[in-house]
Design a protein around this motif. Structure first.
Motif, PDB file in Angstrom:
ATOM      1  N   GLY A 100       0.738   5.438   7.783  1.00 18.92           N
ATOM      2  CA  GLY A 100       0.649   5.339   6.014  1.00 18.92           C
ATOM      3  C   GLY A 100       0.366   4.487   5.422  1.00 18.92           C
ATOM      4  O   GLY A 100       0.065   4.663   4.035  1.00 18.92           O
ATOM      5  N   VAL A 101      -0.929   3.740   5.669  1.00 15.65           N
ATOM      6  CA  VAL A 101      -1.117   2.256   5.051  1.00 15.65           C
ATOM      7  C   VAL A 101      -2.477   2.573   5.462  1.00 15.65           C
ATOM      8  O   VAL A 101      -3.149   2.230   6.714  1.00 15.65           O
ATOM      9  CB  VAL A 101      -0.689   1.401   5.375  1.00 15.65           C
ATOM     10  CG1 VAL A 101       1.442   1.028   4.316  1.00 15.65           C
ATOM     11  CG2 VAL A 101      -0.429   0.193   6.676  1.00 15.65           C
ATOM     12  N   ARG A 108       7.892   4.488  -1.280  1.00 12.10           N
ATOM     13  CA  ARG A 108       6.772   3.353  -2.223  1.00 12.10           C
ATOM     14  C   ARG A 108       5.848   3.309  -3.703  1.00 12.10           C
ATOM     15  O   ARG A 108       5.328   2.815  -4.473  1.00 12.10           O
ATOM     16  CB  ARG A 108       5.955   2.527  -0.955  1.00 12.10           C
ATOM     17  CG  ARG A 108       6.691   1.826  -0.268  1.00 12.10           C
ATOM     18  CD  ARG A 108       5.327   0.855   0.333  1.00 12.10           C
ATOM     19  NE  ARG A 108       5.856   0.310   1.879  1.00 12.10           N
ATOM     20  CZ  ARG A 108       4.659   0.427   2.832  1.00 12.10           C
ATOM     21  NH1 ARG A 108       3.673   0.558   2.300  1.00 12.10           N
ATOM     22  NH2 ARG A 108       4.917  -0.309   3.966  1.00 12.10           N
ATOM     23  N   GLY A 121       0.679   8.374   1.968  1.00  5.70           N
ATOM     24  CA  GLY A 121       0.772   8.246   3.259  1.00  5.70           C
ATOM     25  C   GLY A 121       2.546   6.769   2.621  1.00  5.70           C
ATOM     26  O   GLY A 121       3.278   7.550   4.322  1.00  5.70           O
ATOM     27  N   GLN A 122       2.802   6.421   2.396  1.00  6.96           N
ATOM     28  CA  GLN A 122       4.255   5.582   1.890  1.00  6.96           C
ATOM     29  C   GLN A 122       4.697   6.955   0.935  1.00  6.96           C
ATOM     30  O   GLN A 122       4.814   5.532  -0.468  1.00  6.96           O
ATOM     31  CB  GLN A 122       4.161   4.716   1.951  1.00  6.96           C
ATOM     32  CG  GLN A 122       3.488   3.353   3.220  1.00  6.96           C
ATOM     33  CD  GLN A 122       4.295   3.469   4.488  1.00  6.96           C
ATOM     34  OE1 GLN A 122       6.007   3.381   3.751  1.00  6.96           O
ATOM     35  NE2 GLN A 122       4.315   3.893   5.999  1.00  6.96           N
ATOM     36  N   CYS A 159       0.754  -0.989  -0.006  1.00  4.21           N
ATOM     37  CA  CYS A 159      -0.014   0.058   0.354  1.00  4.21           C
ATOM     38  C   CYS A 159       0.806   0.994  -0.084  1.00  4.21           C
ATOM     39  O   CYS A 159       1.903   1.186   1.152  1.00  4.21           O
ATOM     40  CB  CYS A 159      -1.041   0.762   1.415  1.00  4.21           C
ATOM     41  SG  CYS A 159      -2.126   1.287   1.281  1.00  4.21           S
ATOM     42  N   GLY A 211      -0.581   4.038   0.704  1.00  8.72           N
ATOM     43  CA  GLY A 211      -1.241   5.393   1.424  1.00  8.72           C
ATOM     44  C   GLY A 211      -2.278   6.555   0.279  1.00  8.72           C
ATOM     45  O   GLY A 211      -2.340   7.595   1.082  1.00  8.72           O
TER      46      GLY A 211
END
Lengths: 275, 385, 129
Positions: free
Chosen positions: A206-207, B112, B108-109, A160, A162
């Motif tokens: 954040g996920v 990634r 959020g990430q 994920c 996010g």
């Protein structure tokens, strides 16, 4: 696995037994539902079985006894879900996989002026619907959320990014985002606080996360934690493609409704509202 | 050519220095967000997209509006726009860069982010948005830089660039269409579930973008020896004069459909934005300000007498820009999330760190546009000399 | 013909020095030789998932593959070299033999200054804060 060792049996023997148990259970027509809780992970288990379609029936006729939150508590404990009681507004960053809400919120548009009086005051248990046609899966840009062949809408926390597109896509508000680190950590070692379930991981901030129908428990032949925790047996879980399953029996016996069925998402959580 | 941006007047250096300072503040708060999580923003479980995504949506429109210069010049051979097409393309570069940064700031990430490419998912509109935004950035960099380099040497643009210019026309439409599809394809969000979303995005883009371009052109004329031209500014004004009423018309179409059909899923969001719902009314004054500014701007723009007056035109453009910014940069996203699918209300308002991070990204965009305009203007001034 | 020859070469020299810093930082500023890590090996188990050398070089790939298999639905069980099927689980299988994250995993990770993001979510139940 530890259960096996606890019974004074060697690992190999125990696994063989567990495997046989699973096999024999599958052969019985009532099948999967009958698999007793507590059985350990069977050899070769864990891979979703195509042809199954997991679903849940929520018996909302009598409603939960006042103040009972056993299913929610069990879910929170099993999956290390925090309550954020330390935050000024715990609702803002809340994480919830299963929760209770008013009849109006669970079924917006279904309220009637002269309906049974208890409906408005009753709390309805809601969770991810594991839609057959899930919008969250459709919109995810990385396949971090995806549908297993057995119908479970899974969440891969590792992948994920996010972006929270799935949260905008979900018409049921069933997804939560880790706005912050869910558990406090030791500043020096980085280890998380003492978590309720040491066998289940926590999440990084954040996920997105959500109910997974306890896929990790299903693999061990256990029922979802919420189902197991409900003393009144108001939550029934099983395989819709198994004609002898408990969920099929309830669907046959009662008229059930689903949340926002008109959206075409084909929710797999069914509600028995009337007799 | 970039070296032309390295020297400039004291005013230029002060402006660039000021922008760098704002960027620094934004970066500082972003580091905090990176370490603590998006919890430092005003977003919540119910309002999961906020200021960042709203700015991104608004700026996609600003970026797409470059096409309003490219179409008349390259497809209709409207020669007057030859002078300022580069200003549109360079504005697009700044705007798309801001779009990409706003998306990154919202993740959020963020580490990634490359998962979108590592695990490409064609059924996700966000995947396509990534494709079209990066493609549009590339096209504008290529076209803008190539044509300006040729101009600097006093040569006509090379022939091979033509296909890229033509491609940029549908591509500009695509960036805002795909961005609208991010919202318009979600089953549970009545506010966004409308086929008018993409057209409305385009009309508001073709109002806000050219309006900003007029203001920038007037600024360029005031600050440099290069004059983008009276006729050019007037033609842009006409474009805004068409686009803004169209945008209001589409809003009226929405209002009719939503209120005449009387379907709560769709109506509640409009009620929240324009009248408040169950006492929650944080955005009501903003939405009416937006409507008032837009109507005022239409009056000034449609009336030829006021439109030809450059001072009034500048006012009208400022009003257009602010009106569309409120509409998309504040109302569009919050409006879709309030009330939530369970008809519960959680209001949203950006926090200070969130606003400062957003301001930092705006400053990065402004810096990019400043530097690129400096180069373009320097080339033009050199021709004049 | 190069303008500003001095400045250019000075700049180049500074650049090369900075890029080469990993090679000279320790000899110049370091506090002496650091002892190589000695991760504490399991007392009872003698057989790991793969031979020691392969695990040392490629344990991250093994764990990554396990992760993909378990989370993305390929199954949970792994046939161990001793013939027994075991669950693919970092906390519940690896750390059963390898007694502690601190004594085993962290020893090398700290030495090499790597912070695997595994530990963002997974943890050694015995070492919780």
């Amino acid at each position: 696995m530890s259960t096996g060792e606890g019974k004074g049996m060697d690992r190999r023997g125990f696994l063989r037994l567990a495997g046989l148990g699973a096999l024999s259970a599958a052969a019985v027509p009532a099948g999967w539902d009958l698999l007793k809780p507590g059985a350990a992970l069977a050899a070769g288990a864990g891979a979703p079985v195509a042809g199954r379609r997991y679903a849940m029936v929520v018996d909302a006729r009598t409603g939960c006894p006042d103040g009972c939150r056993d299913c929610i508590g069990a879910c929170n404990t099993t999956h290390n879900i925090p309550t954020f009681a330390d935050e000024p507004d715990p609702r803002r960053h809340e994480l919830k996989w299963i929760w209770q809400t008013s009849f109006h919120s669970a079924f917006p548009g279904n309220e009637q002026e002269f309906a049974r009086e208890d409906l408005e005051s009753k709390q309805v248990t809601v969770l991810c619907n594991h839609c057959q046609n899930p919008p969250c899966v459709r919109v995810c840009p990385t396949k971090a959320t995806y549908q297993r062949p057995d119908g479970i809408v899974m969440m891969d926390f590792h992948r994920c990014i996010g972006c929270r597109f799935c949260m905008a896509g979900c018409p049921y508000g069933s997804r939560s985002f880790n706005w912050r680190d869910p558990w406090p950590r030791n500043a020096a070692t980085g280890e998380p606080a003492k978590l309720p379930n040491p066998e289940y991981p926590t999440r990084m901030r954040g996920v997105v996360e959500k109910c997974t129908f306890c896929s990790e428990r299903l693999d061990r032949g256990l029922q979802p934690a919420c189902v197991e925790a409900c003393k009144e047996k108001l939550l029934v879980f099983g395989d819709l493609h198994d004609a002898g399953s408990g969920v099929r029996a309830l669907l046959k016996e009662h008229y059930t409704i689903r949340r926002k069925a008109n959206l075409g998402t084909q929710p797999q959580v069914y509600y028995v509202i009337g007799a | 050519m970039l070296e032309k941006a390295l020297s400039g007047s004291t005013r230029y250096r002060a402006w660039v220095g000021g922008l760098l300072l704002v960027i620094l503040v934004g970066v500082g708060f972003y580091v905090r967000q990176f370490n603590e999580g998006l919890g430092i923003t005003g977003m919540s479980r119910d309002v999961t997209w906020g200021f960042y995504i709203a700015q991104f949506t608004f700026l996609v429109g600003v970026a797409a509006s470059a096409v309003m210069l490219v179409i008349p010049y390259y497809l209709h051979h409207y020669k007057a726009f030859g002078k300022i097409t580069i200003l549109g393309e360079f504005l697009a570069i700044g705007a798309v860069t801001m779009c990409l940064l706003f998306i990154l700031a919202d993740l959020g990430q963020p580490m990634r982010a490359m998962n979108v490419i590592l695990h490409p998912t064609p059924n996700s509109v966000l995947f396509w948005d990534m494709v079209v935004l990066n493609g549009y950035l590339f096209l504008n960099l290529l076209v803008g830089w190539t044509t300006l380099t040729a101009e600097k040497k006093g040569l006509p643009s090379p022939k091979w660039i033509k296909p890229f210019i033509y491609l940029s026309v549908p591509w500009a439409v695509s960036i805002h269409t795909v961005t609208a599809f991010l919202y318009a394809g979600l089953p549970g969000r009545g506010f966004w579930l409308t086929a008018v979303m993409a057209p409305r995005f385009l009309t508001s883009a073709f109002a806000a973008g050219p309006a900003l371009l007029i203001l920038l052109a007037l600024l360029v004329r005031k600050l440099t020896k290069f004059d983008p031209g009276k006729e050019q500014i007037q033609t842009l004004g006409t474009i805004v004069a068409y686009a803004l009423p169209l945008n209001l018309f589409l809003l009226a179409c929405e209002v009719f459909t939503v209120f005449y059909s009387n379907i709560p899923d769709h109506k509640l969001h409009f009620q929240y934005l324009y009248f408040g719902l169950h006492g929650h009314n944080a955005l009501v004054p903003w939405m009416w300000t937006s409507v008032a500014l837009a109507v005022g701007a239409v009056v000034l723009l449609v009336n030829p007498g006021t439109r030809r007056n450059e001072t009034l035109l500048a006012w009208a453009c400022g009003m257009t820009f602010v009106a569309t910014w409120i509409d998309k940069g504040l109302g569009m996203i919050s409006g879709g999330f309030v009330p939530n699918p369970l008809e519960e209300i959680t209001e949203y308002w950006p926090t200070l760190p969130e606003a400062l991070i957003a301001l930092g990204i705006w400053a990065i965009g402004a810096l990019i546009v400043t530097v690129l305009y400096k180069v373009a203007v320097a080339v033009r001034e050199q021709e004049l000399a | 013909m190069i303008y500003d020859k001095g400045k250019i070469f000075l700049g180049l020299a500074i650049f090369v020095a900075l890029v080469a810093s990993p090679f000279w930082y320790n000899p110049v500023f370091g506090t002496g030789k650091t002892a190589p890590p000695e991760p504490k090996l399991p007392k009872t188990a003698t057989l790991c998932v793969l031979p020691k050398a392969q695990m040392r070089a490629g344990h991250m790939q093994v764990i990554y593959d396990w992760r993909e298999t378990v989370v993305r639905g390929g199954g949970r069980m792994y046939r161990h070299p001793d013939g027994v099927e075991r669950e693919m689980s970092l906390s519940n299988t690896c750390l059963k033999c390898h007694e502690g994250k601190k004594e085993f995993c962290n020893t090398c990770h700290t030495y090499l200054a790597v912070k695997p993001f595994c530990w963002d979510c997974h943890f050694d139940p015995k070492e919780q804060a």
